[in-house]
Design an enzyme around this catalytic site. Structure first.
Site, short mmCIF file in Angstrom:
data_model
loop_
_atom_site.label_atom_id
_atom_site.label_comp_id
_atom_site.label_asym_id
_atom_site.label_seq_id
_atom_site.Cartn_x
_atom_site.Cartn_y
_atom_site.Cartn_z
CG HIS A 258 163.24 69.78 24.97
ND1 HIS A 258 162.75 71.00 25.39
CD2 HIS A 258 163.78 69.20 26.07
CE1 HIS A 258 162.98 71.15 26.68
NE2 HIS A 258 163.61 70.07 27.12
CD GLU B 255 166.41 68.16 31.98
OE1 GLU B 255 167.41 67.46 32.28
OE2 GLU B 255 166.49 69.20 31.30
#
EC number: 5.4.2.11
Length: 253
Positions: free
Chosen positions: A11, A89
């Site tokens: 991202h 994450e």
């Protein structure tokens, strides 16, 4: 002979990346720079005329929005998207929300270095008194997780251990069946996939830091082994900087 292509993208920069804060499972928004990175990456995919049959992402908006941008710019918004917490994450536990200076002041620089650079040493857990405990652990997006699945902190080893089963059971069979796959996720969950594909050592994967917003292309054989090194998509300058940055990460600082 190449039989499959896989595209992955980390991202774009988030607001918490910008502030140098440990983000983990906190649902930070993309920064302006991050939104631009996503657009640049999307344009690179469009220019390469790459099409997708199915996409995978996490349940965190910085990755989802990066994926949306790619699908929008490439006019593929109809392509099915699978969202899973397994591509989230790494969970930074008690460090979540702290910037690096605050963390060093609180825990000491040596300890912080161990947490950041060790493959299997997790940070301190996020307890119920933590500022973000309720907003993360009690969020309804995780309501379906078993108690033992919901982390309070993770090492990179832990992150890979929960991401890889999803790769093996869901993504890999799709690629082998001829589906063209895009994964938009996070630095550490993508590291797990790269480590698996390339057979990298624990130490080598710790030194690899994937650039934000730049699509990574793998050409894979029928056993999903890379036939060429990972390739970055983008204009020459962007790709050169990304390759230099990745190469420099393996050298002593």
């Amino acid at each position: 002979m190449t039989t499959h292509r896989l595209v992955m993208v980390r991202h774009g920069e988030s607001l918490w990346n910008q502030e140098n804060r440990f983000c983990g499972w906190f649902d930070a928004e993309l920064s302006e720079k991050g939104a631009e990175e996503a657009k640049r990456g999307a344009t690179a995919i469009k220019d390469a005329k790459i099409e997708f049959d199915i996409c995978y992402t996490s349940v965190l908006k910085r990755a989802i929005r990066t994926l949306w941008t790619i699908l929008d710019v490439t006019d593929q918004m109809w392509v099915p998207v699978v969202r899973t917490w397994r591509l989230n994450e790494r969970h930074y536990g008690g460090l979540t929300g702290l910037n690096k200076a605050e963390t060093a002041a609180k825990h000491g620089e040596e300890q912080v270095k161990i947490w950041r650079r060790s493959f299997d040493t997790p940070p301190p857990p996020m307890d119920e008194k933590h500022n973000y405990y309720t907003s993360i652990s009690k969020d309804r997006r995780y309501a379906g997780l078993k108690p033992e699945e919901l982390p309070t902190c993770e090492s990179l080893k832990d992150t890979i251990a929960r991401a890889l089963p999803f790769w093996n059971e869901e993504i890999a069979p799709k690629i082998k069946a001829g589906q063209r796959v895009l994964i938009a996720a996070h630095g550490n969950s993508l590291r797990g996939i790269v480590k698996h594909l390339e057979g990298m050592s624990d130490q080598a994967i710790m030194e690899l830091n994937l650039p934000t917003g730049i699509p990574i292309v793998y050409e894979l054989d029928q056993n999903l082994k890379p036939t060429k090194p990972m390739r970055f998509l983008g204009d020459e300058e962007t790709v050169r900087k990304a390759m230099e940055a990745v190469a420099a990460q393996g050298k002593a600082k």
